[in-house]
Design a protein around this motif. Structure first.
Motif: not given
Length: 264
Positions: A63-76
């Motif tokens: 959704d937001n490449p500028n704030s991407y980190n592995l937490d983004t993957e983790y939550v999903r």
């Protein structure tokens, strides 16, 4: 389960509804399809949750490449898992980028993981800053990020397979890889910016299988060396292959993973 597939979420649930769950994560520039052999071999005994990581396969884009980190993957990933099995424990499998995500999940949920099987997890943040091998990772990521989509896809796939690999692929496959290269760049951002430490990995007490290829690159081997010293319950496996062995040697890798799952 059917809803997860019907809505093109990139989460594929198969196998034995009464079996223990196995969560499966693929490498960068790939998809859940790379694990079909493992899925098939587990179908009678386990419930597999095979997930396309963000930006790959049938998963949504970031959704937001500028704030991407592995937490983004983790939550999903964890939302998908809990939609299927609630808070039950599960086995965890990952290759390369998927292995790094699997390691993060295990660090944050050590008591829920029944077994952890990783083929060359690229948890590059565990390589000490200032070392030559850490600089190799930084330099490699910089080349991929600064190249055209075609050059970047060629450099990435040739590095992790063998020289000339990209040019031998069908044109359609090349185009798909070129289209996904922006996500590869985000993968590197997420890997390098991760914060957990080798000491944090000690809390993972379930059976761990660390699998690597005899022909793989030094940078992935260095991560393996560090992880071997921290898990209290680990078995190392080496096979005569390279970094993409879960695809090129799918049966052999699947059998090792199944052996690790059965240890539990």
């Amino acid at each position: 389960m059917s809803n997860l597939e019907k809505h093109n979420s990139g989460v594929f649930v198969k196998g034995n509804l009464n079996g223990e769950a196995v969560v499966i994560l693929h490498s960068s520039l790939s998809s859940s399809g790379q694990w079909r052999t493992l899925e098939f071999k587990l179908k009678d005994d386990c419930l597999t949750i095979n997930i396309d990581l963000l930006g790959y396969g049938r998963a949504p884009q970031v959704d937001n490449p500028n704030s991407y980190n592995l937490d983004t993957e983790y939550v999903r990933i964890m939302n998908a898992v809990e939609n299927v099995i609630g808070t039950k424990p599960f086995h965890l499998v990952g290759h390369s980028f998927g292995g790094a995500n699997a390691l993060k999940i295990a660090v944050q949920n050590p008591k829920r993981i029944l077994s952890l099987s990783m083929f060359e997890p690229v948890a590059f943040h565990l390589l000490e800053e200032g070392t030559q091998v850490r600089q190799q990772v930084v330099d490699f990521a910089a080349v991929v990020a600064s190249s055209s989509a075609e050059q970047a896809a060629r450099h990435f796939t040739d590095t992790w397979n063998r020289k000339g690999f990209f040019d031998k692929l069908p044109s359609k496959m090349q185009q798909l890889m070129m289209a996904d290269i922006d996500k590869v760049n985000l993968d590197f951002v997420g890997l390098i910016s991760e914060k957990y430490t080798l000491e944090d990995c000690r809390k993972i007490t379930c059976p761990v299988a660390l699998i690597h290829g005899s022909h793989s690159q030094e940078i992935s081997g260095e991560v393996i060396k560090r992880l071997l010293n921290v898990f209290p319950n680990v078995i190392e496996y080496e096979i005569q292959a390279g970094h993409m062995a879960p695809i090129s040697h799918a049966d052999e890798v699947a059998d090792i993973i199944i052996s690790s799952i059965k240890q539990r």
